[in-house]
Design an enzyme around this catalytic site. Structure first.
Site, PDB file in Angstrom:
ATOM      1  N   ASP A  15       0.994  -1.194   0.029  1.00  0.00           N
ATOM      2  CA  ASP A  15      -0.058  -0.339   0.280  1.00  0.00           C
ATOM      3  C   ASP A  15       0.770   1.086   0.244  1.00  0.00           C
ATOM      4  OD1 ASP A  15      -2.839   0.812   0.554  1.00  0.00           O
ATOM      5  OD2 ASP A  15      -1.631   2.318   2.800  1.00  0.00           O
ATOM      6  N   GLU A  60       0.676  -1.195  -5.001  1.00  0.00           N
ATOM      7  CA  GLU A  60      -0.226  -0.821  -5.510  1.00  0.00           C
ATOM      8  C   GLU A  60      -0.145   0.682  -6.198  1.00  0.00           C
ATOM      9  OE1 GLU A  60      -3.888   2.108  -2.991  1.00  0.00           O
ATOM     10  OE2 GLU A  60      -1.753   1.861  -2.786  1.00  0.00           O
TER      11      GLU A  60
END
Length: 577
Positions: free
Chosen positions: A275, A316
């Site tokens: 992330d 991501e």
């Protein structure tokens, strides 16, 4: 066009559930109990558990305190039960930041310059020293050529002023969320200070706190000589919420990553989502988003740690298609998120046209992309990702035109969606980032359209990741979004479902039919073979999977939203409509 689909790096080629530990019932135990029901037998091979699995304090888990499992929501028994169901796990590591409640940041607050973690986070003024001028409060404002390059996730400079024990305030880099609460003071808090009028000082400070005024501008009259000491006392009563950027140049940060990857591996993690990884590398003179080559260096370094722990990385990254960052990441051998599919499918179904979707499918196949695709998710429906972008003076086309993206926005907003934007250094909005809605509501809460969207997703190349709320045809939760206040747009698609609601919804056709489709995709051997997209008229779509004698063929009408699936079953042919 055809491609092999034999799984990704040893990860099972099945369907992935996506949910918070408490998305169903009260905790992960309740969700596991649902997965143990006959209706869910053989539906999911993987489970992306969102990071309230860990100890966290805001942003529904993405502000990590530490990576111990959250005992209020998760037990060792739950982890063992998922393993018994033969479900592999996917988790997040939030590479760019940690919560202000983390042990590292608490140590910084308590010890200031003497903290071992002083350089674990990024002191803004130290970072920009010599590359800007201080303002009246001593905050360095970077040179315009640097400032103009910064990629902002919120308006204003990305800093949080951190009070040190010596009374000073130090600006630390804070790309994402922050909230500072000042607690009103009482006369007893000022004990030890020789003041002319403690009551008046308390009154001035407390009025300023209630009115959100700048305390440094207060004048305490006869007690002005004690202003520094007064404000030190006020600062000690500050409380914070926030996600503080970590310093990728600190050895302590990489020691921390080593510990985290080992820990998540011990929980049974097979896929690790990175992330906000593209924000981690920071360099004067570059943007703070996917700096090159620094981001590649960091990615390879974290991948080395992942390999030791037998983890497959899933970076991501949200960026305009025209930048082709997805292409670069995939070329380096990493899985990528298919953030393009959600918007493309809405466009496909609303326009009754297969052109844009087939264009993307052709690219996946020709480039050999290893994807995890989705419709809805915990975040939002991406729109920035579909756009074109000027690169080195040449405009690179997007998967959709700006007008077509605006049409998607108009449709979803008309159906109750909410918007998230991006900002420049001057605080002005640059563009749409994503639109927040449940996928069911984004499709006009049309059950047949939802079933066709699910069927197409399951037949697209890649590992299908499925948001729990979409399975149960969840509609926009306006009450939750409004209750969450400013920045609460994401709560529109995060409704927790009770066990009673699950039982009721299992009898709905849109739910039972989705589970049947999911089970087919999860189990059928054809999906470990090759995919092709037979020629059709523009308002139809066909997708065919074959693996030896095994087959699964989807035929659909993009205007009526009807479809049928023909598939092999022990030498016979079955039909699903």
């Amino acid at each position: 066009m055809t491609t092999a689909n034999s799984g990704t790096g040893g990860i099972r080629n099945g369907v992935m559930l996506n949910a918070y530990p408490d998305s169903i019932g009260q905790n992960l135990s309740d969700l596991v109990a649902i997965l143990q029901k006959p209706e869910f037998k053989d539906t999911f091979s993987l489970f992306y558990v969102l990071p309230t699995f860990f100890n966290s304090d805001l942003d529904r888990g993405f502000s990590i305190i530490d990576y111990n499992h959250n005992e209020e929501l998760v037990s060792e028994k739950d982890i063992k039960a998922l393993k018994k169901l033969n479900i592999e796990l996917k988790f997040d590591i939030v590479l760019n930041h940690l919560s202000v409640a983390s042990p590292q940041f608490k140590d910084l607050l308590a010890k200031g310059e003497k903290s071992a973690y002083k350089d674990f986070f990024i002191n803004w003024n130290e970072f920009w020293k010599g590359e800007g001028e201080p303002d009246e409060n001593g905050l360095i404002i970077p040179k315009k050529e640097h400032l103009d390059k910064l990629f902002m996730r919120k308006s204003g400079l990305p800093i949080l002023n951190v009070p040190f024990p010596d009374g000073s305030e130090q600006p630390y880099w804070n790309t994402f969320y922050q909230k500072v609460n000042l607690e009103e003071i009482q006369e007893k808090d000022l004990e030890g200070l020789e003041l002319v009028n403690k009551a008046e000082v308390c009154s001035q400070v407390n009025v300023a706190i209630r009115n959100a005024e700048d305390l440094s501008k207060l004048n305490f009259g006869a007690d002005e000589v004690k202003k520094k000491e007064i404000l030190q006392i006020v600062n000690r009563k500050k409380s914070f919420l926030g996600q503080m950027d970590v310093n990728g140049k600190s050895p302590l940060v990489w020691d921390f990553y080593e510990q985290v990857l080992s820990k998540v591996g011990s929980y049974g993690c097979k896929i690790l989502r990175l992330d906000a990884f593209a924000y981690l590398h920071k360099e004067v003179g570059q943007t703070n988003f996917f700096n090159k080559p620094g981001t590649w260096d960091y990615l390879e370094r974290i991948n080395g740690i992942a390999r030791k722990n037998k983890l497959q990385l899933l970076p991501e990254i949200h960026a305009e298609y025209g930048v082709h960052l997805h292409d670069e990441v995939a070329t380096e051998g990493y899985m990528i998120y298919d953030f393009f599919l959600p918007g493309l499918l809405i466009h496909t179904l609303e326009k009754g046209s297969n052109k844009a979707l087939l264009g993307w499918a052709k690219e996946i196949i020709e480039r050999g992309f290893k994807t995890v695709n989705m419709l809805g998710c915990h975040d939002g429906i991406p729109v920035l990702d579909l756009k074109g972008k000027e690169v080195d003076g040449i405009y690179q086309k997007g998967l959709l035109t700006d007008e077509e993206i605006d049409d998607i926005m108009d449709v979803v907003l008309a159906r109750g969606g909410r918007v998230k934007n991006l900002y420049g250094a001057d605080g002005k909005k640059l563009s749409y980032y994503q639109v927040n809605a449940t996928y069911f509501s984004a499709l006009g809460e049309d059950e047949q359209k939802m079933l066709l969207a699910r069927a197409i997703q399951l037949f697209m190349p890649g590992i299908p990741q499925i948001w729990y709320l979409d399975v149960f045809a969840g509609a926009n939760d306006y009450e939750a979004a409004d209750k969450a206040g400013e920045g609460g747009h994401k709560e529109i698609n995060r409704t927790n479902l009770s066990l009673e609601e699950i039982e009721q919804r299992l009898s709905q056709k849109v739910v039972s039919a989705q589970l049947e489709l999911i089970r087919l995709r999860n189990l059928h051997p054809a999906f470990s073979g090759a995919v092709s997209f037979p020629e059709t008229s523009e308002n139809q779509l066909k997708i065919s999977w074959t693996n030896g004698d095994e087959f699964a063929h989807l035929s659909s009408d993009l205007t009526s939203f009807s479809f049928e699936i023909r598939y092999s079953d022990g030498g016979a042919e079955r039909v699903m409509r």
